[in-house]
Design a protein around this motif. Sequence first.
Motif, short mmCIF file in Angstrom:
data_model
loop_
_atom_site.label_atom_id
_atom_site.label_comp_id
_atom_site.label_asym_id
_atom_site.label_seq_id
_atom_site.Cartn_x
_atom_site.Cartn_y
_atom_site.Cartn_z
N ASP A 34 0.99 -1.09 -0.14
CA ASP A 34 -0.16 0.05 0.06
C ASP A 34 0.79 1.33 0.22
N VAL A 35 0.52 2.24 -0.92
CA VAL A 35 1.36 3.34 -1.01
C VAL A 35 0.44 4.50 -0.65
N TYR A 36 0.80 5.39 0.24
CA TYR A 36 -0.11 6.64 0.44
C TYR A 36 0.61 7.74 1.06
N GLU A 37 0.06 8.76 0.56
CA GLU A 37 0.92 10.15 0.88
C GLU A 37 -0.18 11.18 1.63
N ASP A 38 0.60 11.89 2.31
CA ASP A 38 -0.11 13.16 2.85
C ASP A 38 0.80 14.24 2.59
N SER A 39 0.51 15.42 3.35
CA SER A 39 1.37 16.60 3.05
C SER A 39 2.59 16.66 3.74
N GLN A 40 3.10 15.88 4.48
CA GLN A 40 4.15 15.59 5.11
C GLN A 40 5.18 14.49 4.66
N LYS A 41 4.45 13.47 4.24
CA LYS A 41 5.40 12.28 3.67
C LYS A 41 4.65 11.31 3.08
N VAL A 42 5.48 10.27 2.52
CA VAL A 42 4.87 9.19 1.70
C VAL A 42 5.33 7.97 2.43
N ILE A 43 4.26 6.99 2.52
CA ILE A 43 4.47 5.92 3.20
C ILE A 43 4.17 4.68 2.54
N LEU A 44 4.96 3.43 2.84
CA LEU A 44 4.79 2.40 1.67
C LEU A 44 4.78 1.26 2.99
N LYS A 45 3.65 0.53 2.72
CA LYS A 45 3.45 -0.71 3.90
C LYS A 45 3.51 -1.94 2.81
N LEU A 46 4.39 -2.86 3.17
CA LEU A 46 4.51 -4.26 2.61
C LEU A 46 4.22 -5.30 3.65
N GLU A 47 3.35 -6.26 3.15
CA GLU A 47 3.14 -7.18 3.84
C GLU A 47 4.12 -8.35 3.48
N VAL A 48 4.83 -8.83 4.81
CA VAL A 48 5.75 -9.61 4.46
C VAL A 48 5.92 -10.66 5.45
N PRO A 49 4.80 -11.24 5.90
CA PRO A 49 4.74 -12.12 7.12
C PRO A 49 5.77 -13.47 7.11
N GLY A 50 6.18 -13.74 8.06
CA GLY A 50 7.01 -15.06 7.94
C GLY A 50 8.33 -14.76 7.36
N ILE A 51 8.85 -13.36 7.29
CA ILE A 51 10.09 -13.03 6.81
C ILE A 51 10.92 -12.49 7.90
N LYS A 52 12.14 -12.89 8.33
CA LYS A 52 12.74 -12.23 9.46
C LYS A 52 13.32 -10.78 9.15
N GLN A 53 13.53 -10.06 10.11
CA GLN A 53 14.02 -8.81 9.59
C GLN A 53 15.42 -8.58 8.90
N ASP A 54 15.96 -9.75 9.27
CA ASP A 54 17.62 -9.84 8.70
C ASP A 54 17.28 -9.94 7.36
N ASP A 55 16.24 -10.84 6.82
CA ASP A 55 16.22 -11.34 5.51
C ASP A 55 15.80 -10.15 4.75
N LEU A 56 15.35 -8.94 5.01
CA LEU A 56 14.88 -7.87 4.13
C LEU A 56 16.05 -6.88 4.18
N ASP A 57 16.10 -6.31 2.79
CA ASP A 57 17.07 -5.18 2.43
C ASP A 57 16.22 -4.17 1.82
N VAL A 58 16.49 -2.96 2.38
CA VAL A 58 15.68 -1.70 1.75
C VAL A 58 16.89 -0.65 1.44
N ARG A 59 16.82 -0.24 0.36
CA ARG A 59 17.83 0.71 -0.20
C ARG A 59 17.10 1.88 -1.03
N LEU A 60 17.85 3.11 -0.94
CA LEU A 60 17.15 4.06 -1.78
C LEU A 60 18.53 4.79 -2.68
N GLU A 61 18.47 4.47 -3.92
CA GLU A 61 19.58 4.98 -4.83
C GLU A 61 18.90 5.63 -5.88
N ASP A 62 19.53 6.78 -6.06
CA ASP A 62 19.06 7.71 -7.23
C ASP A 62 17.56 7.68 -7.68
#
Length: 167
Positions: free
Chosen positions: A50-78
């Motif tokens: 789910d992607v939504y936006e308000d006047s202050q920020k943009v928020i993404l919510k991904l459903e990833v049940p059963g995945i350990k935090q160490d198995d997730l990689d979030v990057r922002l490039e270009d």
Amino acid sequence: MAIIRFTPFRSPFSDLSLLQNRLDSMFQDFEWSAEQNEALTTGNFVPPVDVYEDSQKVILKLEVPGIKQDDLDVRLEDQILTVKGDRKFEKEEKEENFHRIERRYGSFVRSFTVPQTVDTESVAADYNTGVLTITLNKKAEAKPKQVKIKVGSSSASEQAAKQVEAA
């Protein structure tokens, strides 16, 4: 009514040739890295987002049940936000003991183009109860500004008129 150009010596295959040239030019700049090719061919688990936006920020919510935090990689490039992860099949039970397997497993890659209004230096990610929440704050100049109107006994034009009368 459309105007159709008359070409007296037109080959019956010229339309096919034109179409082939257009398709070639469309895919000419479209290159995939080996990592992206692997993710497209092997990944069968794609988390909904789910992607939504308000006047202050943009928020993404991904459903990833059963995945350990160490198995997730979030990057922002270009201005591209990339989320990678891997949901592993638990080998505690033998596969022949299962009657049915409906949950999806495997690697996934999700990429999103971030708008220019987002401050790429202030990105936060939070993982709670199987939901990965990524918050992208907007730049100060992108946030809406409200101008307050002062209410007084006389307006600026009335004050200017009084100054002219006094002179």
